[in-house]
Design a protein around this motif. Structure first.
Motif, PDB file in Angstrom:
ATOM      1  N   TYR A  74       8.731  15.230   5.083  1.00  0.00           N
ATOM      2  CA  TYR A  74       7.697  15.121   4.049  1.00  0.00           C
ATOM      3  C   TYR A  74       7.043  13.744   4.023  1.00  0.00           C
ATOM      4  O   TYR A  74       6.073  13.516   3.316  1.00  0.00           O
ATOM      5  N   LEU A  75       7.589  12.820   4.818  1.00  0.00           N
ATOM      6  CA  LEU A  75       7.125  11.436   4.758  1.00  0.00           C
ATOM      7  C   LEU A  75       5.626  11.266   5.065  1.00  0.00           C
ATOM      8  O   LEU A  75       4.927  10.539   4.344  1.00  0.00           O
ATOM      9  N   PRO A  76       5.095  11.920   6.104  1.00  0.00           N
ATOM     10  CA  PRO A  76       3.658  11.754   6.365  1.00  0.00           C
ATOM     11  C   PRO A  76       2.793  12.152   5.168  1.00  0.00           C
ATOM     12  O   PRO A  76       1.812  11.461   4.867  1.00  0.00           O
ATOM     13  N   ASP A  77       3.181  13.208   4.464  1.00  0.00           N
ATOM     14  CA  ASP A  77       2.380  13.627   3.305  1.00  0.00           C
ATOM     15  C   ASP A  77       2.527  12.644   2.140  1.00  0.00           C
ATOM     16  O   ASP A  77       1.578  12.419   1.388  1.00  0.00           O
ATOM     17  N   VAL A  78       3.706  12.066   1.993  1.00  0.00           N
ATOM     18  CA  VAL A  78       3.877  11.024   0.975  1.00  0.00           C
ATOM     19  C   VAL A  78       2.934   9.857   1.298  1.00  0.00           C
ATOM     20  O   VAL A  78       2.251   9.320   0.418  1.00  0.00           O
ATOM     21  N   ALA A  79       2.881   9.494   2.574  1.00  0.00           N
ATOM     22  CA  ALA A  79       1.996   8.401   2.983  1.00  0.00           C
ATOM     23  C   ALA A  79       0.533   8.775   2.744  1.00  0.00           C
ATOM     24  O   ALA A  79      -0.267   7.940   2.323  1.00  0.00           O
ATOM     25  N   ARG A  80       0.180  10.035   2.996  1.00  0.00           N
ATOM     26  CA  ARG A  80      -1.202  10.481   2.735  1.00  0.00           C
ATOM     27  C   ARG A  80      -1.538  10.341   1.252  1.00  0.00           C
ATOM     28  O   ARG A  80      -2.624   9.905   0.887  1.00  0.00           O
ATOM     29  N   LEU A  81      -0.570  10.719   0.428  1.00  0.00           N
ATOM     30  CA  LEU A  81      -0.787  10.592  -1.014  1.00  0.00           C
ATOM     31  C   LEU A  81      -0.995   9.118  -1.388  1.00  0.00           C
ATOM     32  O   LEU A  81      -1.868   8.779  -2.185  1.00  0.00           O
ATOM     33  N   LEU A 108       0.824  -1.210   0.000  1.00  0.00           N
ATOM     34  CA  LEU A 108       0.000   0.000   0.000  1.00  0.00           C
ATOM     35  C   LEU A 108       0.862   1.266   0.000  1.00  0.00           C
ATOM     36  O   LEU A 108       0.496   2.287  -0.565  1.00  0.00           O
ATOM     37  N   TYR A 109       2.017   1.190   0.650  1.00  0.00           N
ATOM     38  CA  TYR A 109       2.891   2.363   0.809  1.00  0.00           C
ATOM     39  C   TYR A 109       4.276   2.117   0.197  1.00  0.00           C
ATOM     40  O   TYR A 109       5.300   2.234   0.889  1.00  0.00           O
ATOM     41  N   PRO A 110       4.342   1.799  -1.096  1.00  0.00           N
ATOM     42  CA  PRO A 110       5.642   1.444  -1.699  1.00  0.00           C
ATOM     43  C   PRO A 110       6.646   2.594  -1.696  1.00  0.00           C
ATOM     44  O   PRO A 110       7.847   2.365  -1.534  1.00  0.00           O
ATOM     45  N   VAL A 111       6.178   3.831  -1.887  1.00  0.00           N
ATOM     46  CA  VAL A 111       7.129   4.954  -1.929  1.00  0.00           C
ATOM     47  C   VAL A 111       7.663   5.240  -0.528  1.00  0.00           C
ATOM     48  O   VAL A 111       8.866   5.454  -0.336  1.00  0.00           O
ATOM     49  N   TYR A 118       5.484  20.409   1.019  1.00  0.00           N
ATOM     50  CA  TYR A 118       6.587  19.799   0.269  1.00  0.00           C
ATOM     51  C   TYR A 118       6.111  19.377  -1.132  1.00  0.00           C
ATOM     52  O   TYR A 118       4.928  19.134  -1.334  1.00  0.00           O
ATOM     53  N   PRO A 119       7.053  19.271  -2.067  1.00  0.00           N
ATOM     54  CA  PRO A 119       6.662  18.832  -3.424  1.00  0.00           C
ATOM     55  C   PRO A 119       6.408  17.321  -3.457  1.00  0.00           C
ATOM     56  O   PRO A 119       7.163  16.569  -4.063  1.00  0.00           O
ATOM     57  N   VAL A 120       5.333  16.875  -2.819  1.00  0.00           N
ATOM     58  CA  VAL A 120       5.116  15.431  -2.651  1.00  0.00           C
ATOM     59  C   VAL A 120       4.816  14.712  -3.966  1.00  0.00           C
ATOM     60  O   VAL A 120       5.155  13.546  -4.124  1.00  0.00           O
ATOM     61  N   GLN A 121       4.190  15.427  -4.892  1.00  0.00           N
ATOM     62  CA  GLN A 121       3.901  14.759  -6.169  1.00  0.00           C
ATOM     63  C   GLN A 121       5.205  14.386  -6.868  1.00  0.00           C
ATOM     64  O   GLN A 121       5.360  13.299  -7.399  1.00  0.00           O
ATOM     65  N   ARG A 122       6.142  15.302  -6.817  1.00  0.00           N
ATOM     66  CA  ARG A 122       7.438  15.079  -7.440  1.00  0.00           C
ATOM     67  C   ARG A 122       8.177  13.937  -6.714  1.00  0.00           C
ATOM     68  O   ARG A 122       8.774  13.069  -7.341  1.00  0.00           O
ATOM     69  N   ILE A 123       8.135  13.965  -5.395  1.00  0.00           N
ATOM     70  CA  ILE A 123       8.784  12.904  -4.610  1.00  0.00           C
ATOM     71  C   ILE A 123       8.179  11.544  -4.982  1.00  0.00           C
ATOM     72  O   ILE A 123       8.890  10.558  -5.199  1.00  0.00           O
ATOM     73  N   TRP A 124       6.872  11.541  -5.090  1.00  0.00           N
ATOM     74  CA  TRP A 124       6.160  10.305  -5.436  1.00  0.00           C
ATOM     75  C   TRP A 124       6.580   9.811  -6.822  1.00  0.00           C
ATOM     76  O   TRP A 124       6.883   8.641  -7.010  1.00  0.00           O
ATOM     77  N   MET A 155       8.023   3.110   1.736  1.00  0.00           N
ATOM     78  CA  MET A 155       8.976   2.040   2.010  1.00  0.00           C
ATOM     79  C   MET A 155      10.305   2.304   1.296  1.00  0.00           C
ATOM     80  O   MET A 155      11.370   2.121   1.876  1.00  0.00           O
ATOM     81  N   ARG A 156      10.215   2.748   0.051  1.00  0.00           N
ATOM     82  CA  ARG A 156      11.434   2.997  -0.726  1.00  0.00           C
ATOM     83  C   ARG A 156      12.268   4.107  -0.081  1.00  0.00           C
ATOM     84  O   ARG A 156      13.497   4.033  -0.025  1.00  0.00           O
ATOM     85  N   LEU A 157      11.585   5.124   0.434  1.00  0.00           N
ATOM     86  CA  LEU A 157      12.294   6.251   1.040  1.00  0.00           C
ATOM     87  C   LEU A 157      12.976   5.844   2.348  1.00  0.00           C
ATOM     88  O   LEU A 157      14.010   6.399   2.715  1.00  0.00           O
ATOM     89  N   LEU A 158      12.393   4.885   3.037  1.00  0.00           N
ATOM     90  CA  LEU A 158      12.937   4.491   4.339  1.00  0.00           C
ATOM     91  C   LEU A 158      13.859   3.289   4.259  1.00  0.00           C
ATOM     92  O   LEU A 158      14.643   3.042   5.175  1.00  0.00           O
ATOM     93  N   GLY A 159      13.730   2.515   3.181  1.00  0.00           N
ATOM     94  CA  GLY A 159      14.410   1.223   3.123  1.00  0.00           C
ATOM     95  C   GLY A 159      13.513   0.191   3.786  1.00  0.00           C
ATOM     96  O   GLY A 159      12.804   0.503   4.738  1.00  0.00           O
ATOM     97  N   GLN A 160      13.572  -1.048   3.265  1.00  0.00           N
ATOM     98  CA  GLN A 160      12.613  -2.038   3.735  1.00  0.00           C
ATOM     99  C   GLN A 160      12.761  -2.352   5.215  1.00  0.00           C
ATOM    100  O   GLN A 160      11.767  -2.491   5.935  1.00  0.00           O
ATOM    101  N   GLN A 161      14.003  -2.426   5.683  1.00  0.00           N
ATOM    102  CA  GLN A 161      14.205  -2.828   7.073  1.00  0.00           C
ATOM    103  C   GLN A 161      13.597  -1.810   8.043  1.00  0.00           C
ATOM    104  O   GLN A 161      12.898  -2.178   8.982  1.00  0.00           O
ATOM    105  N   PHE A 162      13.877  -0.552   7.788  1.00  0.00           N
ATOM    106  CA  PHE A 162      13.338   0.513   8.633  1.00  0.00           C
ATOM    107  C   PHE A 162      11.813   0.515   8.564  1.00  0.00           C
ATOM    108  O   PHE A 162      11.114   0.617   9.573  1.00  0.00           O
ATOM    109  N   PHE A 163      11.309   0.387   7.330  1.00  0.00           N
ATOM    110  CA  PHE A 163       9.866   0.381   7.113  1.00  0.00           C
ATOM    111  C   PHE A 163       9.213  -0.761   7.892  1.00  0.00           C
ATOM    112  O   PHE A 163       8.209  -0.569   8.597  1.00  0.00           O
ATOM    113  N   ASP A 164       9.786  -1.959   7.775  1.00  0.00           N
ATOM    114  CA  ASP A 164       9.234  -3.121   8.474  1.00  0.00           C
ATOM    115  C   ASP A 164       9.206  -2.904   9.983  1.00  0.00           C
ATOM    116  O   ASP A 164       8.244  -3.267  10.655  1.00  0.00           O
TER     117      ASP A 164
END
Ligand SMILES: [Fe+2]
Lengths: 279, 261
Positions: free
Chosen positions: B115-122, B62-65, B169-175, B67-76
């Motif tokens: 900007y991570l919370p807004d990326v997750a919202r997107l 559901l939150y691939p971006v 933040y420019p979340v669309q661009r980050i996404w 996860m990518r920004l954090l790295g899988q281990q941190f995300f998990d």
């Protein structure tokens, strides 16, 4: 719904996975039927449902779910059942199935099939629940034997007996997962044929085949591999007794190309054909 | 079924408990047989791992971006914390994770990526839009059929698939640069500016459209159920702004509200 082929399900089918949907619609592989995971289609709209509509117009389907939480001591989730019912109304599966297990208690879902203790108390409870579900859905459902990784100290009967009693008393049909029976036999130390001896054969309407993984000291049902040789052997013994029951190749993790699934289904089909010839 | 009920509560608590060797696991272990090389807690651990794996997989899809920004281990690791305080209340796993952005906001170790919370919202908005109800576009001509006397009572609705998202933040661009098929530069200038977005679906086409100030204000007002009477007061350019938004597909329907005067 005149455009839908009104064929009865027979032979070896495949579990429909979203990454294969488009290929199936485009290439229309020769697969007799597909099993659809109900929970993947609970959205109100979107491409997933639109593609399922197309697949359904080409093939007969069954609906298979994990959300009924039949063994739970919570009240039945009628919102879930209503969604399932409308999915069934729309896509007309030949049958609907779920597991002899529970996935929630206290309103909280763990989304993993947890085993019931094989006790009279649990038996009475789950039978009453299946009754209620069958009444609500207006159809008989199929119940699958799950793979389990623990057993309870207060068991009053073996699991194959529990499974048989549930089916007989609730008058439901059976989805016999050969792989799960094999995994449980190995994990809990009993002969897998105990399941076969206990099965009410006339109730078995579907069989599941899948791959497991051998971990340190137990087998884990990953649904992520080809079917292992001893499971093929147990499958043969099963269909010698039940006759050529529709059989499904289940693959949920590390999903391969459609061709790999078709090849596994063809192997199962060959065994089914052998049984029908000798019958 | 009292015994069964107690057993199920104990098992769930043992599976969801943060501590693999804590009281919950010890209590539940008493009801579980030890077998061939596995102790009772080890049997429970199989389920603990399976359940954690299910939640990690579900939120990872559901939150691939994120996860990518954090790295899988941190995300998990983050999912592990989140799932222990956020029970899943629906049998449909697709309903799970709506509060993930709020959780990230308060998650100290991720504070370095503001900007991570807004990326997750997107990503949640995208997830919602993907399976929202199918709708046909609103025909602007239908509006002219509403009698003049009723126009003040008109209420407009965004598409069922739509979410509005404002971010500094420019979340669309980050996404965008974190999509699997992105081949351009992955550099994003965080000072690029704020984003005001509508995430929605036109037919089966998933869309993230940036909005101008006036578009944003109007669409926001519509989500507040503001009737035409008030809209006309707040938006002097309604006569052009409204058809403009309808044309883009950002307004999917209208109805007549209560008459208040
Ligand atoms: Fe199965």
């Amino acid at each position: 719904m005149s455009e839908r082929a009104d064929v009865q399900i027979r032979g070896a089918g495949i579990g429909l996975r979203s990454q294969h949907q488009q290929e199936i619609i485009d290439r229309q592989p020769s697969v007799p039927w597909f099993e659809v995971l109900s929970e993947n289609y609970y959205g109100a709209g979107g491409t997933a449902l639109a593609k399922l509509e197309k697949v359904r117009n080409l093939y007969p389907i069954t609906l298979h779910g994990v959300g009924m939480s039949l063994g739970s001591t919570d009240p039945l989730n009628f919102e879930y059942l209503a969604r399932l019912k409308s999915l069934a109304d729309r896509f007309e599966p030949e049958w609907v199935s779920d597991h002899l297990a529970w996935i929630s208690v206290g309103g909280e879902y763990v989304h993993d099939l947890l085993p019931l203790p094989c006790t009279q108390e649990a038996l009475d409870h789950v039978v009453a629940r299946i009754d209620q579900v069958q009444d609500f859905l207006g159809r008989r459902i199929l119940i699958e034997n799950p793979s389990t990784y623990l057993s309870y100290t207060d068991a009053e009967m073996p699991e194959w007996e529990f499974f048989r009693e549930v089916a007989e008393l609730s008058d439901c049909d059976i989805l016999f997962d050969v792989n799960n029976a094999y995994v449980n036999a190995s994990n809990h130390g009993f002969a897998a044929t105990s399941y076969l001896d206990a099965l009410p054969l006339a109730r078995v309407r579907e069989i599941h085949l899948a791959g497991f993984a051998q971990l340190d000291s137990y087998l884990f049902d990953t649904h992520g591999d080809r079917i292992h040789p001893p499971v093929w052997e147990l499958y043969q013994l099963t269909i010698q007794r039940t006759g050529p029951v529709p059989t499904l190749i289940e693959w949920d993790t590390n999903i391969p190309d459609l061709g790999v699934l078709v090849a596994e289904a063809e192997k199962a089909q060959a065994q089914l054909d052998a049984v029908s010839c000798s019958a | 079924m009292q015994r069964l009920n107690q057993l199920q509560h104990r098992l769930r608590e043992a599976i969801m408990a943060a501590d693999a060797d804590g009281t919950a696991v010890r209590v539940a272990s008493k009801t579980v047989n030890a077998t061939r090389g596995l102790s009772s807690p080890e049997h429970l651990r199989i389920y603990r791992r399976a359940v954690t794996g299910t939640f990690k997989r579900a939120l990872g899809q559901l939150y691939p971006v994120t996860m990518r920004l954090l790295g899988q281990q941190f995300f998990d690791g983050m999912v592990c914390r989140y799932m222990r305080i956020t029970p899943s209340l629906s049998p449909d796993l697709a309903d799970y994770g709506s509060s993930f952005a709020e959780f990230i906001e308060g998650f100290e170790p991720a504070a370095g990526l503001p900007y991570l919370p807004d990326v997750a919202r997107l990503e949640w908005a995208w997830h919602r839009a993907f399976s929202a109800a199918d709708e046909t576009a609103l025909n602007i001509d239908a509006l002219s059929e509403v009698p003049e006397s009723d126009r003040a009572r008109l209420l407009f609705a965004l598409p069922a698939s739509a979410s509005l998202l404002a971010s500094q933040y420019p979340v669309q661009r980050i996404w965008q640069v974190n999509q699997e098929d992105w081949s351009g530069s992955e550099e994003v200038n965080l000072d690029e500016g704020a984003a005001r977005l509508i995430i929605w679906r036109r037919g089966y086409d998933m869309r993230i459209d940036p909005l101008h100030d006036s578009e944003w204000s109007l669409l926001s007002a519509l989500t507040q159920n503001m009737p035409m009477r008030k809209l006309s007061q707040s938006f002097p350019d309604m006569a052009t702004l409204l058809p403009h938004c309808v044309e883009h597909g950002w307004i999917a329907g209208f109805k007549l509200g209560e008459s208040t005067d």
